[in-house]
Design an enzyme around this catalytic site. Structure first.
Site, mmCIF file in Angstrom:
data_model
loop_
_atom_site.group_PDB
_atom_site.id
_atom_site.type_symbol
_atom_site.label_atom_id
_atom_site.label_comp_id
_atom_site.label_asym_id
_atom_site.label_seq_id
_atom_site.Cartn_x
_atom_site.Cartn_y
_atom_site.Cartn_z
ATOM 1 N N GLU A 124 25.661 9.686 -15.488
ATOM 2 C CA GLU A 124 24.252 9.926 -15.809
ATOM 3 C C GLU A 124 23.559 8.628 -16.202
ATOM 4 O O GLU A 124 24.118 7.838 -16.974
ATOM 5 C CB GLU A 124 24.134 10.911 -16.987
ATOM 6 C CG GLU A 124 24.491 12.335 -16.626
ATOM 7 C CD GLU A 124 24.199 13.319 -17.759
ATOM 8 O OE1 GLU A 124 23.471 12.964 -18.717
ATOM 9 O OE2 GLU A 124 24.719 14.441 -17.685
ATOM 10 N N GLU A 187 17.681 15.695 -11.275
ATOM 11 C CA GLU A 187 17.601 16.951 -12.044
ATOM 12 C C GLU A 187 16.218 17.106 -12.681
ATOM 13 O O GLU A 187 15.708 16.164 -13.325
ATOM 14 C CB GLU A 187 18.693 16.989 -13.127
ATOM 15 C CG GLU A 187 18.660 18.288 -13.923
ATOM 16 C CD GLU A 187 19.932 18.590 -14.709
ATOM 17 O OE1 GLU A 187 20.910 17.807 -14.629
ATOM 18 O OE2 GLU A 187 19.941 19.632 -15.399
HETATM 19 O O1 KIV Z 1 27.322 19.072 -15.258
HETATM 20 C C1 KIV Z 1 26.760 19.526 -14.258
HETATM 21 O O2 KIV Z 1 27.006 20.656 -13.804
HETATM 22 C C2 KIV Z 1 25.750 18.707 -13.610
HETATM 23 C C3 KIV Z 1 24.866 19.369 -12.606
HETATM 24 C C4 KIV Z 1 23.829 20.146 -13.325
HETATM 25 C C5 KIV Z 1 24.281 18.409 -11.669
HETATM 26 O O3 KIV Z 1 25.618 17.567 -13.923
#
Ligand code: KIV
Length: 263
Positions: A124, A187
């Site tokens: 991220e 997202e």
């Molecule tokens: O942790 C997860 O499931 C994610 C998705 C929402 C992309 O990062």
């Protein structure tokens, strides 16, 4: 073998993943956290199975992903990898493995790959993660980026909010592309902005709550299949109501047992 079967045969690799964008084919991704969920996703021909740290929410019943540990990610990823034949398996780097620094991130990513045999990790962040992404890619580990709303920043962001800062998103995605990410999850981004970014970057964009113009889509297994008694998040189309089916089946079972109808 018909055209559809031959297209889905064989392991999804980074180069096949990227070729899909170039040839205009959409990329399907779903999360999975254990053997049966991964098995059914792979059997359906899903391109990528993501062992998301969303397991904190949908498997552990937590409010955020922040408490999920590296060991837990590895434990779940091992079950997923055992079930998958063709899909690419991507594993989330949990908080705070990438927030601390480059060396720690390489160690955590290497531990994930070594102990699970997954194909890639997801990190991220945007411009603030380029050193980390570059270091992990340099260590030979493919990285899927994640921009827009960042669940690991939920304390700072104050909740699940659409991310509307155009310049920030464009700069973040281009930065992680330059750092070597092979694709990027977008997202909670307005659809027109996600569409613009998808045109701007050469790497595939994978939307969640980002409209229909991304190069692919990711959904959380439990949202997609209706595993909760509560409605799914607004952006998640629900394709089944498994909670209701399971509830009816278990009530039926209980009734059978109470009436002595068992072998
Ligand atoms: O942790 C997860 O499931 C994610 C998705 C929402 C992309 O990062």
């Amino acid at each position: 073998m018909n055209e559809k079967q031959s297209e889905s045969a064989g392991k999804m690799t980074v180069s096949r993943f990227q070729a899909k964008k170039r040839s205009g084919k959409k990329i399907s991704i779903v999360t999975a956290y254990d053997y049966p969920s991964a098995k059914v996703a792979d059997s359906a021909g899903i391109d990528v199975v993501l062992v998301g740290d969303s397991l904190g929410n949908v498997v552990q019943g937590r409010q955020t992903t922040l408490t999920v540990t590296l060991e837990q990610m590895i434990y779940h990823a091992q079950m997923v990898v055992r079930a998958v034949k063709n899909a690419m398996v991507v594993v989330d780097m949990p908080f705070p493995t990438c927030q601390i620094g480059g060396i720690q991130a390489i160690e955590a990513a290497a531990k994930i790959i070594k102990e699970t045999e997954a194909d890639a990790v997801k990190i991220e962040g945007g411009q603030n993660r380029i050193e980390t992404i570059r270091a992990v890619v340099k260590a030979g580990i493919p990285v899927l980026g994640h921009c827009g709303f960042l669940p690991q920043n939920i304390r700072k962001l104050g909740g699940y909010k659409i991310q509307r800062d155009r310049q920030q998103l464009v700069d973040d995605v281009l930065a992680i592309e330059t750092a070597g990410a092979f694709g990027v999850v977008l997202e909670l981004v307005p659809p027109e902005l996600a569409a613009e970014v998808s045109q701007t970057t050469a790497i595939p964009t994978i939307g969640i709550g980002a409209g229909g113009e991304c190069d692919g889509q990711v959904l959380v297994f439990h949202d997609l299949l209706g595993f909760s008694e509560n409605p799914p998040p607004k952006h998640a189309k629900q394709y089944a109501k498994i909670y209701e089916i399971a509830l009816a089946a278990l009530e039926n079972y209980k009734n059978d047992v109470e009436n002595g109808r068992f072998a």
